[in-house]
Each structure stands twice: as structure tokens, then as C-alpha cells.
Design a protein around this motif. Structure first.
Motif, PDB file in Angstrom:
ATOM      1  N   VAL A  63       0.823  -1.226   0.000  1.00  0.00           N
ATOM      2  CA  VAL A  63       0.000   0.000   0.000  1.00  0.00           C
ATOM      3  C   VAL A  63       0.852   1.270   0.000  1.00  0.00           C
ATOM      4  O   VAL A  63       0.538   2.237  -0.706  1.00  0.00           O
ATOM      5  N   LEU A  64       1.922   1.280   0.805  1.00  0.00           N
ATOM      6  CA  LEU A  64       2.666   2.535   1.006  1.00  0.00           C
ATOM      7  C   LEU A  64       3.165   3.171  -0.293  1.00  0.00           C
ATOM      8  O   LEU A  64       2.963   4.381  -0.494  1.00  0.00           O
ATOM      9  N   PRO A  65       3.810   2.397  -1.189  1.00  0.00           N
ATOM     10  CA  PRO A  65       4.311   3.067  -2.412  1.00  0.00           C
ATOM     11  C   PRO A  65       3.185   3.693  -3.226  1.00  0.00           C
ATOM     12  O   PRO A  65       3.348   4.801  -3.762  1.00  0.00           O
ATOM     13  N   LEU A  66       2.045   3.021  -3.298  1.00  0.00           N
ATOM     14  CA  LEU A  66       0.921   3.550  -4.074  1.00  0.00           C
ATOM     15  C   LEU A  66       0.319   4.768  -3.388  1.00  0.00           C
ATOM     16  O   LEU A  66      -0.045   5.756  -4.042  1.00  0.00           O
ATOM     17  N   ALA A  67       0.201   4.699  -2.059  1.00  0.00           N
ATOM     18  CA  ALA A  67      -0.390   5.807  -1.311  1.00  0.00           C
ATOM     19  C   ALA A  67       0.485   7.060  -1.447  1.00  0.00           C
ATOM     20  O   ALA A  67      -0.027   8.171  -1.613  1.00  0.00           O
ATOM     21  N   VAL A  68       1.797   6.879  -1.380  1.00  0.00           N
ATOM     22  CA  VAL A  68       2.713   8.014  -1.531  1.00  0.00           C
ATOM     23  C   VAL A  68       2.598   8.592  -2.940  1.00  0.00           C
ATOM     24  O   VAL A  68       2.475   9.806  -3.132  1.00  0.00           O
ATOM     25  N   LYS A  69       2.558   7.697  -3.927  1.00  0.00           N
ATOM     26  CA  LYS A  69       2.499   8.139  -5.333  1.00  0.00           C
ATOM     27  C   LYS A  69       1.228   8.953  -5.608  1.00  0.00           C
ATOM     28  O   LYS A  69       1.270   9.955  -6.322  1.00  0.00           O
ATOM     29  N   HIS A  70       0.124   8.498  -5.032  1.00  0.00           N
ATOM     30  CA  HIS A  70      -1.152   9.149  -5.355  1.00  0.00           C
ATOM     31  C   HIS A  70      -1.601  10.153  -4.287  1.00  0.00           C
ATOM     32  O   HIS A  70      -2.709  10.682  -4.364  1.00  0.00           O
ATOM     33  N   GLY A  71      -0.763  10.373  -3.270  1.00  0.00           N
ATOM     34  CA  GLY A  71      -1.106  11.365  -2.249  1.00  0.00           C
ATOM     35  C   GLY A  71      -2.301  10.990  -1.399  1.00  0.00           C
ATOM     36  O   GLY A  71      -3.122  11.841  -1.052  1.00  0.00           O
ATOM     37  N   VAL A  72      -2.412   9.714  -1.079  1.00  0.00           N
ATOM     38  CA  VAL A  72      -3.549   9.243  -0.277  1.00  0.00           C
ATOM     39  C   VAL A  72      -3.071   8.983   1.154  1.00  0.00           C
ATOM     40  O   VAL A  72      -2.079   8.295   1.372  1.00  0.00           O
ATOM     41  N   LYS A  73      -3.768   9.557   2.122  1.00  0.00           N
ATOM     42  CA  LYS A  73      -3.406   9.313   3.524  1.00  0.00           C
ATOM     43  C   LYS A  73      -4.088   8.051   4.035  1.00  0.00           C
ATOM     44  O   LYS A  73      -5.213   7.735   3.629  1.00  0.00           O
ATOM     45  N   ILE A  74      -3.380   7.371   4.926  1.00  0.00           N
ATOM     46  CA  ILE A  74      -3.840   6.072   5.424  1.00  0.00           C
ATOM     47  C   ILE A  74      -4.224   6.194   6.893  1.00  0.00           C
ATOM     48  O   ILE A  74      -3.454   6.725   7.699  1.00  0.00           O
ATOM     49  N   ILE A  75      -5.410   5.719   7.231  1.00  0.00           N
ATOM     50  CA  ILE A  75      -5.831   5.670   8.634  1.00  0.00           C
ATOM     51  C   ILE A  75      -6.266   4.239   8.923  1.00  0.00           C
ATOM     52  O   ILE A  75      -7.044   3.657   8.157  1.00  0.00           O
ATOM     53  N   THR A  76      -5.748   3.680   9.997  1.00  0.00           N
ATOM     54  CA  THR A  76      -6.060   2.278  10.280  1.00  0.00           C
ATOM     55  C   THR A  76      -6.009   1.982  11.769  1.00  0.00           C
ATOM     56  O   THR A  76      -5.263   2.623  12.512  1.00  0.00           O
ATOM     57  N   ASN A  77      -6.780   1.005  12.186  1.00  0.00           N
ATOM     58  CA  ASN A  77      -6.669   0.505  13.561  1.00  0.00           C
ATOM     59  C   ASN A  77      -5.902  -0.821  13.597  1.00  0.00           C
ATOM     60  O   ASN A  77      -6.068  -1.611  14.524  1.00  0.00           O
TER      61      ASN A  77
END
Lengths: 106, 444
Positions: free
Chosen positions: B67-81
Motif C-alpha cells: 500500500v505505502l508506495p501507491l499511497a505516496v504516489k497518489h497522495g492518499v493518507k492512510i488511517i487504520t486501527n
């Protein structure tokens, strides 16, 4: 009289919290909702659950969405952490209600 | 402009590939991975007790690596429990994964304060059983208060790219970024209710996009194999459109939304979270276009003064074994086998534990609800289950079931058996002022 299983005219989903089962039931077609509301009572739901129900049933109605919500306390044989039922969540229990017959004539 | 929030997991073992697709194609602002239930939390505590470096979601590293490389590339923040019972270690592992991928400057926040074990004692009340902790007669392994969106806002304000919590309430994971983006105050009860409905609809992932829904012939869902996770496009007033990627399978319609709106809800006028007493009873649910459903008019009232606390206990083990019978008379032979196992467990081995025998193919899941015996079948599996605190008793059950192969009714085959750790949970309540939370930020 036009007897149908509830599954013919309604859909449902079961959820669980501890030993409490909640099942929402929704009319596909608003025209069937009055019959459901009249016949799918708390007593009706209790009878359908049979010996599963060791507590009580409370029904909530959402008239504008044509839905009924049944909450069964002490109805999951101890709940997912205590039950010996293969389906400890009671996910399949929505089909207990959908398997009941009701009179769908308008 | 709306805020676009996607769901990347709706429970601890949820699928990963549709989350990656959603990050790539969903034009998201945030993606939420909701991975904690009462059971997973209790197992998290057990794992942490066995190894202080564990207790977070088992798929955390696999998920973060993808997930991290894609989230960084697309500027998406991650929230998780996914921190479950060990958020700080989950954050450390996430940072380690990011570093190994060469991601620099990633801000990973973790939230603590939900673990309230130090406030729980043998006399803590458990309303549902009209008793106290010591009445449960099992060892307590953990206690967590449900924390709300308030706990996440400082980390969002500090610019976290990834926020990891433990027992944050599921809808609060979604409400927090909405509050951060739109500046909603915590006592704006109407918007708290509206945002909580969005979170509640989204928190179970595919349960609103056609999962847990398909019933061929009555409720058909297109391409369930490639079912997509949901997207919420949320307006500043808290109303929203629930949708999915056009390129993903599944279905979003008024039926999927209605079923999910009351999923695990009791009184639709009073859905309690740490953030609000939400009221879904006047919600408008309208099909705006194929696979686009608009929700509006959810509201709310003041938050509950007490926070719910999940108490996790060691529940011993669950032992399960099975043998199958087929052809003419299969049901009678399976019934005889059940009687043999249960009688021998009592008479020869002296076990007192409750034993349940199901005849799969005849009657099992609904056996308690339906009076009488189901119709005979020519393909029946005897399934025997027992919970016990004694490992030897569990092993004895499996031995007895397996012994049916030579000592039981004719034609029994296909023994399988397993012993799993078991947990027990109860709920108590605690004043919210006793549950302060704090965040820490790690940076790669």
C-alpha cells in the motif's frame, strides 16, 4: 390469501454484538411493507427463532425506507466467543426470518 | 469539492488487491483500513502477552509493503486501527517497511490511550451479566476503551501520512478526516451523526458494494469475484454519495445501503459511538445513478458520557472434529456416531464440558432454531465441537472422533480435527475523562 416465503418479497441482513443478534428486513416493493409490518411482529420473530431465543425481541420500524429491525437478546448461544454453533456470529440467521411464510395479498 | 474516502479493509482478514486498485484509480484523499473486532482485539492481547513485539494485525507488514508506495504516489493518507493491541509496534514495523522501500519523509503517527487495563480490577462491573470481572472466572488478558475521532485530530493536524490506532471505534476512523478537512466542531451533533453514518456505511468494506449480499435469483451481484471496495464522496454538510470504481465488480444500490445502515445497529435513533448518539431514523437513501447512492439527513445528539470498554479474557481452546458418512442410511449412521462420541466422552473420560454434535447436510446452523430433525441426506458430516480450558480434554475429543474410523458406524471417513485458542469478551463502561489519548510521530 397469497402465502409466500418472506424471501420472495424481502431481503435481510444479520449482525451480532456479543450475545445479541440484530436482523434488518426490507421490502423489495413498498406495496408489501404494510403486510410485513402487520404480520412480522415481535411475537412472530420470537416464534421463528424458537429455542435460539433465550431473551426477548424488540422491533424497530423505518416506515419511509420500508424496513423492520429486530433485536434479539441472548439469542446467539453465547455469541461468537462462546457458541458451539458453526456459525457463532449468527450470520445465517437472517434466513430464519426469510424462510417464514407470510400472507402477501394486498 | 467533496472529500473522497475509500475503504481498504472492513475486517482483519479482508482482501488486499481491491484496496490497491482503489488507491490507484479512486482519486482518494484518504483510505481507511478497519481491522479490529472484539475477537481480533482479544487475540491481539494474547499475541502480545506471548511476544511483546506482537499484538498488531497479522497482515500489517504485507499490507503496508503493497500500500505505502501507491499511497505516496497518489497522495492518499492512510488511517487504520491495525495497531490492535500494540499500536506503537505497528508504527515501528510500518516505518521499517517504508524505509526498506526507500520511502523518505513519511510521517507515521500512532495513537495510545485506549488500553485501560490499569483501570480494571476484579470488582469492575459487567452490566450485561449483572456481575463483576471476577464472576467470569477466566484470566483477563486486556481491556480497551473505544476512543473516537478526537483522538486522531492532533495527528491529522500534525500532517501524518499514516495514522495507526488500537481500539478506535470503527466509524470514528472515517469521521476524523472529515472533521479535520471541514473543521467540524465536536459538538456539532448533527454533522457528527451524518459523518458517523458515512463511517458506519463504509466500515465493513464490501458489505455495501455487494458483499454479504448476493443471493442468486433474488439479489444478483455482477462480478463478485472482482468486487470493489466502496468510495464515499462527502459534502461539507455531511451528506454523501456512496459509490465504487466503474472498473470493479459489485453493486451499490439502495438495498445494499439499507442493509448496511442497520448492520449491528439496534435502535436506529440511538447508535452510540464515542463521538455522538447518532440518529439514522430519518436518513434519506436515493439512487442517483447506477452504483451511486446519495445519503442525507442522518443526524445526532450529544455523545454518551461513558465510553464502552471491551474486556478480553483467556477462553481456553475450541476443539472441533468431524467425520463424514455417505449413501443410504448416512443420516442414521452419523446420528449413531454422535451418540457414541458424546456418551464415551462422559462415561469413559468423565468430561463435563458442553459438547455439540451437528449433522452437516441434515441440520446444523439452524438446529437450535428449528424444532425437530431435518430431512435425511445421503451426504452427512458429523461435526463435534467443545470449548474447554484443558488442552488434554480437547485432544481427547479429537481422539474420540478419529477413533470412529475403526470403532464407529459403517463407512465413516474423512476425519479432520483442530484445536484453536479461544477468547471470551465482555463489555464495561468508563467515564471518558479517564481515557486521555496521545499521539507520537515517527518519520522515515
Amino acid at each position: 390469501m397469497s402465502k409466500v416465503t418472506l424471501r420472495e418479497i424481502a431481503h435481510a441482513r444479520a449482525g451480532d454484538k456479543g450475545n445479541i443478534s440484530s436482523i434488518s428486513v426490507w421490502a423489495y416493493d413498498p406495496k408489501h411493507y404494510p403486510a410485513m409490518k402487520a404480520q412480522c411482529t415481535e411475537d412472530w420473530a420470537a416464534q421463528a427463532f424458537g429455542r435460539l431465543l433465550e431473551g426477548s425481541v424488540k422491533r424497530y420500524t423505518l416506515d419511509h425506507l420500508h424496513g423492520l429491525n429486530f433485536v434479539f437478546t441472548n439469542a446467539l448461544e453465547g455469541g461468537v466467543n462462546g457458541s458451539l454453533n458453526l456459525d457463532g456470529h449468527g450470520k445465517s440467521f437472517s434466513y430464519i426470518l426469510l424462510g417464514q411464510e407470510i400472507d402477501a395479498s394486498e | 469539492m467533496t472529500v473522497r474516502i475509500g475503504t481498504g479493509a472492513g475486517f482483519s482478514s479482508d482482501r488486499l488487491d481491491p484496496a490497491l486498485k482503489l488507491i490507484e484509480e479512486g482519486n482518494l484523499d484518504y483510505i481507511i483500513f478497519e481491522c479490529v473486532g472484539e475477537r481480533t482485539l482479544a487475540f491481539g492481547h494474547r499475541d502480545r502477552m506471548a511476544d511483546p513485539a506482537k499484538g498488531y494485525n497479522k497482515q500489517l507488514e504485507i499490507r503496508m509493503r503493497a500500500v505505502l508506495p501507491l499511497a505516496v504516489k497518489h497522495g492518499v493518507k492512510i488511517i487504520t486501527n491495525m495497531g490492535v493491541a500494540n499500536p506503537s509496534m505497528a508504527a515501528e514495523r510500518t516505518v521499517a517497511v517504508a524505509r526498506s522501500l526507500g520511502i523518505e519523509g513519511l510521517k507515521v503517527a500512532f495513537i495510545e490511550g485506549d488500553d485501560v487495563s490499569n483501570l480494571i480490577g476484579p470488582n469492575t462491573e459487567i452490566p450485561e451479566i449483572n456481575g463483576v470481572v471476577k464472576d467470569v472466572r477466566k484470566p483477563v488478558v486486556g481491556a480497551n476503551a473505544y476512543i473516537g475521532a478526537d483522538a486522531l485530530l492532533p495527528a491529522l493536524a500534525a500532517g501524518a501520512d499514516v495514522i495507526i490506532t488500537g481500539r478506535c471505534a470503527d466509524p470514528s476512523l472515517f469521521l476524523a478526516p472529515l472533521r479535520h478537512h471541514y473543521g467540524w466542531e465536536s459538538d456539532d451533533w448533527s454533522r457528527m451523526g451524518a459523518g458517523t453514518l458515512v463511517g458506519h456505511l463504509m466500515e465493513c468494506g464490501m458489505q455495501i458494494t455487494g458483499g454479504y449480499f448476493a443471493d442468486p435469483g433474488r439479489k444478483d451481484v455482477l462480478d463478485l469475484v472482482h468486487c470493489g471496495y466502496p468510495i464515499a464522496e462527502v459534502e461539507s454538510d455531511g451528506s454523501a454519495v456512496i459509490t465504487k470504481l466503474d472498473s470493479a465488480g459489485g453493486l451499490v444500490d439502495t438495498r445494499t445501503v439499507k442493509e448496511q445502515m442497520l448492520y449491528e445497529v439496534h435502535d436506529p435513533e440511538r447508535y452510540l459511538t464515542p463521538d455522538v448518539t447518532a440518529d439514522f431514523s430519518h436518513t434519506h437513501i436515493d439512487q442517483e445513478a447506477p452504483n451511486r447512492v446519495r445519503i442525507a439527513e442522518a443526524t445526532g445528539r450529544e455523545w454518551p458520557e461513558l465510553l464502552k470498554v471491551t474486556l478480553a479474557f483467556d477462553g481456553g481452546v475450541l476443539a472441533e472434529g468431524g467425520v463424514s458418512y455417505a449413501g443410504p442410511g448416512a443420516s442414521s449412521r452419523a446420528r449413531l456416531a454422535a451418540q457414541v462420541v458424546e456418551t464415551r466422552m462422559r462415561e469413559i473420560h468423565g468430561l463435563q464440558e458442553k459438547i455439540r454434535c451437528d449433522l452437516i447436510g441434515v441440520q446444523s446452523l439452524l438446529a437450535t432454531a428449528k424444532a425437530g430433525v431435518g430431512p435425511d441426506s445421503e451426504d452427512v458430516r458429523l461435526h463435534v465441537g467443545m470449548r474447554t480450558e484443558n488442552q488434554e480434554s480437547a485432544e481427547m475429543l479429537l481422539w474420540e472422533v478419529e477413533s470412529l474410523l475403526c470403532c464407529g458406524p459403517a463407512g465413516g471417513g474423512g476425519f479432520r480435527g483442530q484445536i484453536q485458542a479461544s477468547v471470551h469478551t465482555e463489555s464495561t463502561y468508563i467515564a471518558r475523562e479517564n481515557v486521555p489519548t496521545k499521539f507520537q510521530m515517527l518519520t522515515t
